[in-house]
Design a protein around this motif. Structure first.
Motif, PDB file in Angstrom:
ATOM      1  N   ILE A 217     -36.342  27.841 -39.720  1.00  0.00           N
ATOM      2  CA  ILE A 217     -36.020  26.668 -40.537  1.00  0.00           C
ATOM      3  C   ILE A 217     -34.701  26.111 -40.020  1.00  0.00           C
ATOM      4  O   ILE A 217     -33.643  26.716 -40.208  1.00  0.00           O
ATOM      5  N   PHE A 218     -34.759  24.969 -39.344  1.00  0.00           N
ATOM      6  CA  PHE A 218     -33.585  24.389 -38.692  1.00  0.00           C
ATOM      7  C   PHE A 218     -33.255  23.027 -39.300  1.00  0.00           C
ATOM      8  O   PHE A 218     -34.166  22.291 -39.692  1.00  0.00           O
ATOM      9  N   PRO A 219     -31.978  22.662 -39.372  1.00  0.00           N
ATOM     10  CA  PRO A 219     -31.644  21.267 -39.665  1.00  0.00           C
ATOM     11  C   PRO A 219     -32.297  20.373 -38.620  1.00  0.00           C
ATOM     12  O   PRO A 219     -32.306  20.710 -37.428  1.00  0.00           O
ATOM     13  N   LYS A 220     -32.844  19.258 -39.059  1.00  0.00           N
ATOM     14  CA  LYS A 220     -33.655  18.440 -38.144  1.00  0.00           C
ATOM     15  C   LYS A 220     -33.421  16.954 -38.357  1.00  0.00           C
ATOM     16  O   LYS A 220     -33.316  16.482 -39.496  1.00  0.00           O
ATOM     17  N   ILE A 221     -33.336  16.226 -37.254  1.00  0.00           N
ATOM     18  CA  ILE A 221     -33.270  14.763 -37.292  1.00  0.00           C
ATOM     19  C   ILE A 221     -34.699  14.239 -37.428  1.00  0.00           C
ATOM     20  O   ILE A 221     -35.548  14.533 -36.587  1.00  0.00           O
ATOM     21  N   VAL A 222     -34.973  13.484 -38.493  1.00  0.00           N
ATOM     22  CA  VAL A 222     -36.321  12.930 -38.668  1.00  0.00           C
ATOM     23  C   VAL A 222     -36.343  11.417 -38.471  1.00  0.00           C
ATOM     24  O   VAL A 222     -37.413  10.811 -38.446  1.00  0.00           O
ATOM     25  N   ASN A 223     -35.176  10.825 -38.342  1.00  0.00           N
ATOM     26  CA  ASN A 223     -35.097   9.430 -37.908  1.00  0.00           C
ATOM     27  C   ASN A 223     -33.782   9.231 -37.171  1.00  0.00           C
ATOM     28  O   ASN A 223     -32.730   9.641 -37.655  1.00  0.00           O
ATOM     29  N   GLY A 224     -33.874   8.622 -35.982  1.00  0.00           N
ATOM     30  CA  GLY A 224     -32.711   8.507 -35.114  1.00  0.00           C
ATOM     31  C   GLY A 224     -32.797   9.549 -34.011  1.00  0.00           C
ATOM     32  O   GLY A 224     -33.731  10.357 -33.956  1.00  0.00           O
ATOM     33  N   SER A 225     -31.821   9.533 -33.111  1.00  0.00           N
ATOM     34  CA  SER A 225     -31.785  10.505 -32.024  1.00  0.00           C
ATOM     35  C   SER A 225     -30.443  11.227 -32.047  1.00  0.00           C
ATOM     36  O   SER A 225     -29.487  10.766 -32.670  1.00  0.00           O
ATOM     37  N   GLU A 226     -30.373  12.366 -31.364  1.00  0.00           N
ATOM     38  CA  GLU A 226     -29.172  13.191 -31.432  1.00  0.00           C
ATOM     39  C   GLU A 226     -27.930  12.490 -30.894  1.00  0.00           C
ATOM     40  O   GLU A 226     -26.813  12.845 -31.255  1.00  0.00           O
TER      41      GLU A 226
END
Length: 319
Positions: A217-226
């Motif tokens: 279970i990781f923090p995740k970007i679901v909109n946008g890029s790193e």
């Protein structure tokens, strides 16, 4: 420490970490008192008198004598029939005896009233520059949706099991969520992440989020890029449950570039994409665990407890 003292302390900590001014919370309590005083004796019978000191309808003692002495607590994110029965089995041996069940997610009357704490979201949105009348009207629609959804639930199913087995039980929801929201706000203000990848690194290094990475279970970007710049960050982790799907354009207009939340539905993410707002899902369970740990850190300044960890909870002391 007695059960009622733990309860009162949890409410106090929730207020201290609330993003709203204390004067606003006091006004809410005064309005409830005025409402109570106008009720007939028959109406007072069904009034939830905890509202006179507790502004969080999703946090309540669900079963047991408030004067119960508590030394050992079993804590989980969800404490349902299985976890309650397990507590009963643990109590068959004196060395395993548990004095109190604490669920993070609300049950019983606290679940029935969950929609009431969502009004908190309107005030926080206004602090971030969203016009108050717009925030209130959009949230009223969402609050009505949640209230109708709750009507069909068997709210007392799990608390009835605790009652029949003679197990004290309470739930602590918004006060813990206030703790994690306040904590992350201060952390981001201090660390000033420049890009989304920097924000992810900050989250991943918090002990609760590190532990849950072992469970994939990781923090995740679901909109946008790193490599997107964070800009102004809005931590969206309190107020009962997800807010309005229609608020994202208003957030973007008010200058918010990045949302950090526990979870968002597909429809919420779809609307965030339309508004071109970065969205980071920190993780539901680790965020809940962090909020509870921060709250317990404060309670344990007065007395240490033995904790039994279950249903996703891990006790990590930050102090």
């Amino acid at each position: 420490m007695k059960l009622k003292e733990i309860y009162r302390k949890a409410v106090e900590i929730g207020i201290n970490n609330d993003l709203r001014p204390k004067e606003e919370i006091q006004k809410i309590l005064e309005e409830e008192k005025a409402k109570f005083e106008k009720l007939s004796s028959e109406e007072k019978e069904f009034f939830d008198e905890d509202k006179l000191f507790n502004p969080y309808a999703d946090t309540r003692i669900l079963n047991g004598d408030p004067d119960t002495e508590v030394r050992r607590i079993i804590v989980g994110i969800d404490m349902e029939i299985g976890e309650i029965l397990l507590t009963y089995l643990l109590n068959q041996k004196e060395e395993n005896k548990v004095d109190l069940i604490i669920s993070h997610h609300p049950e019983g009357m606290a679940l029935a009233q969950l929609y009431q704490v969502m009004k908190l979201q309107s005030d926080i949105l206004a602090q971030y520059g969203v016009t108050l009348s717009v925030a209130e009207q959009l949230m009223e629609k969402r609050i009505s949706e949640v209230e109708r959804r709750l009507l069909s639930l068997n709210h007392i199913r799990h608390t009835e099991a605790a009652r029949l087995l003679g197990l004290p039980m309470m739930c602590i929801h918004t006060p813990a969520d206030n703790c994690v929201t306040n904590y992350l706000n201060k952390l981001f203000e201090k660390e000033k992440p420049y890009r989304l990848k920097d924000l992810l690194e900050i989250l991943k290094n918090i002990p609760e989020y590190r532990i849950f990475q072992k469970y994939q279970i990781f923090p995740k970007i679901v909109n946008g890029s790193e490599n997107n710049k964070c800009g102004k960050i809005y931590v969206d982790m309190t107020g009962g449950t997800e807010g309005s799907k229609e608020i994202f354009d208003q957030l973007a207009t008010s200058g918010i570039s990045t949302l950090v939340g526990m979870h968002y539905s597909e429809e919420h993410i779809k609307q965030a994409k339309k508004a071109n707002v970065n969205v980071v899902i920190a993780g539901h369970i680790p965020s809940d665990v962090l909020g509870l740990n921060l709250l317990f850190d404060e309670i344990e300044k007065e007395e240490l407890f033995d904790f039994v960890e279950i249903s996703g909870f891990r006790r990590i002391r930050h102090q």
